[in-house]
Design an enzyme around this catalytic site. Sequence first.
Site, PDB file in Angstrom:
ATOM      1  N   HIS A 526       0.643  -1.416  -0.201  1.00  0.00           N
ATOM      2  CA  HIS A 526      -0.033   0.244   0.261  1.00  0.00           C
ATOM      3  C   HIS A 526       0.847   1.342   0.215  1.00  0.00           C
ATOM      4  CE1 HIS A 526      -3.274   2.127   1.816  1.00  0.00           C
ATOM      5  NE2 HIS A 526      -2.834   3.512   1.748  1.00  0.00           N
ATOM      6  N   GLU A 527       1.913   1.204   1.339  1.00  0.00           N
ATOM      7  CA  GLU A 527       2.874   2.493   1.066  1.00  0.00           C
ATOM      8  C   GLU A 527       3.076   2.421  -0.536  1.00  0.00           C
ATOM      9  OE1 GLU A 527       2.288   4.419   2.982  1.00  0.00           O
ATOM     10  OE2 GLU A 527       0.344   3.267   4.222  1.00  0.00           O
ATOM     11  N   HIS A 530       1.629   4.684  -2.640  1.00  0.00           N
ATOM     12  CA  HIS A 530       1.538   6.419  -2.257  1.00  0.00           C
ATOM     13  C   HIS A 530       3.296   6.430  -3.448  1.00  0.00           C
ATOM     14  CE1 HIS A 530      -2.063   6.926  -0.801  1.00  0.00           C
ATOM     15  NE2 HIS A 530      -1.661   6.659   0.486  1.00  0.00           N
ATOM     16  N   HIS A 533       3.805   7.039  -6.956  1.00  0.00           N
ATOM     17  CA  HIS A 533       2.681   8.013  -7.313  1.00  0.00           C
ATOM     18  C   HIS A 533       3.412   9.291  -7.027  1.00  0.00           C
ATOM     19  CE1 HIS A 533      -1.451  10.508  -6.748  1.00  0.00           C
ATOM     20  NE2 HIS A 533      -1.075  10.375  -7.827  1.00  0.00           N
TER      21      HIS A 533
END
Length: 740
Positions: A526-527, A530, A533
């Site tokens: 998940h991280e 980010h 991104h």
Amino acid sequence: MIDRLMYGAAAAALVLAACEQPPAAPAPEENGTSEAEMSASDAAADAAAMPAAEGGALAALDNNPFAEEWTENFGAPPLDQINEAHFMPAFEAAIADHAAEIAAIAGNPEEPTFENTMLAMEMSGRGLSRVAAVFGNLTSSASNDELRAIQREVSPMLARHSASITLNGDLFARIDTLYQNRADLDLSEQQARLLEVTHDQFVRAGAQLGEEERARYAEIRSELATLYTQFSQNELGDRESWYMELPEGALEDLPASMVSAARAAARARDMDGAIITLDRSSVEPFLETSPDRELRERAWRGFYNRGNNDNEFNNNQLIRDILVLRQEQAQLLGFESWAHYRTAGTMAETPEAAIDLMEQVWWPARQRALEELADIQAMIDAEGGDFEAEGWDWRYYTQRVREERYSIDPAEVAQYLELDRMIDAMFYTAGRLFNISFHERNDIPVYHPDVRVWEVHNAEGDVIALFYGDYFARQGKRSGAWMSSFRAQNGITGEIPLILNNCNYNRPAEGEPALISFTDATTLFHELGHGLHGILSNTEYPSLAGTSVDRDFVEFHAQILEHWLAQPEILETYATHYETGEPMPVELLERVLEAQTFNAGFENVEFLNSGFVDMAFHLEENPSEIDVEAFEAEVLESRQNLRQIPMRHRSTHFLHSFSGEGYAAGYYSYLWAGVLDNDGFAVFEEAGDIFDPEASQRLYEVFSGGNTRPAMELYTGFRGREPSVEPLLRNRGLLTEVEG
């Protein structure tokens, strides 16, 4: 979760401390004169009056690493040279420099153009960006008493500075002139987007208010900055002051990896024996595995009561104060409530739409949770337990039901989920999707020995980013997991992004492997989502770069990457036994994947409880009268909540909602992004290839596009249509109940 630490030029006016405080901001002290008494214009004048030498006040500082731009290691901060004494002089000088730059732009006698206004703003505040980004990351990840004392002074300073920019009438007049005439300016697509986004941000920050309202708005910003800081520090103080010593007899019933972590936690506090702390990575595994009901209850109550104890860390009054000020701020800007203010311009657009989405999931999730509770109670009764299941029983008996139903022992699974191998797995996934590779560097300065650094290369071998990973829990580091940065991608200067991921896994004893749970591994992916991104950002202007997107879109990038962890192609290769190197047995892998929707009722109800309460707080008409605990109970009872499932984040430690504004009246955004990520991953499922090249390229456009287009345009460009909620309900095991 992300921290908006990507300060870039025009964004500095809108993000710096006041608009989105990092959730680990420390607590304020009284400084005599009220910080809110200074108007925005006074703050700008005071900052501009600070002494500045040629090259600016920051460049004039002696023996301060922030005095010059960093050129080594792609501009990475020289963290081995920076200490606490450098920050306050650097902040004062950098604010003075930025104020002077803004004054020059606002007072330019020439007619406004994109170059002398928008581009000039994009290039302003670079020194302040350096100082604020390093400081924000240290206060989140490596805080101490001295840094917290500085933060108490800096938070209102930054709030005043931010207000002095967004409430600068001459500056906004130039922006507004460009905006009103944008059709005649022959702007490129990104130039037009930058102008549109900046104008909207200034309006939302009070630029069109009258003189008296502007002064009050500036006061509110300063007061809120102080309250956010105090809330965060109270949560940290209450969490770090609590621990529970485990008797030796209790250790016999716990997995060896947990015993090792509990002993390591005691050593970190210079204690003998073993302890449980309130870090989620410590307390949740204990609640899952300890057969001692009395100890479970103590740990559970300690965990859920953070910030709600009769001590100096109590956050109840702060919540009321924050809500009152937010309501006043929203109404100053013409919005019915803070919830309406925060959802305007997002993908949801209104609080009603966000609540409607949560309602669609709530009732099937509640029904599933009732079934799960029945299974738990049946096991308790079968064992002769003379009690009804409570919150501190849920995780323990759920784990036993899981073991019985799927024959899954978390300790057995963890032996195949060694942290370094999972890092390899996420890098492999990113490489296959986006044609990038990660190469570790051991010579780049870091702020703690735990931190690791990688260069990120594109297919041609060019370095496109530095990626920092900080994976272990420790004192001085806030709880949870998040992404932030030391610098955003800047297409004007060609500067690459410097991205940081933080997690809070238990540090193993010296020489032992770091074994993590499947949930922990999901958080890791998940991280990195980010992080990607930020890493893949390819925009012209830093204010549009990376994660500078709608809050209810930003979690899409993280949550879609989670799907790859659960794919057999990844687990078969990287889920290998930490001692033998053997892959996870096929039958165990199948059971792990089959169990992914197990306990979905609890997980969704727990999340939605926080989402509903968050939204209700920010729709409340009389927040000054709120009894926080009673308000929580009333909201949850209105939807017939199960008493055994509290909010995932009780209000008094709800950092998402009360340590800053990023997720305030926006916690629903994880669910909104859940609709997007489940619908979006279906693109790869429909292609029959989890690394389908065409789908991967379209996904790259979303990751690299930043805020260059509205969120829905970016998503539909990838998916080919607007999203459907059905894949989320199906993947969470909730679709049957909806259809029935």
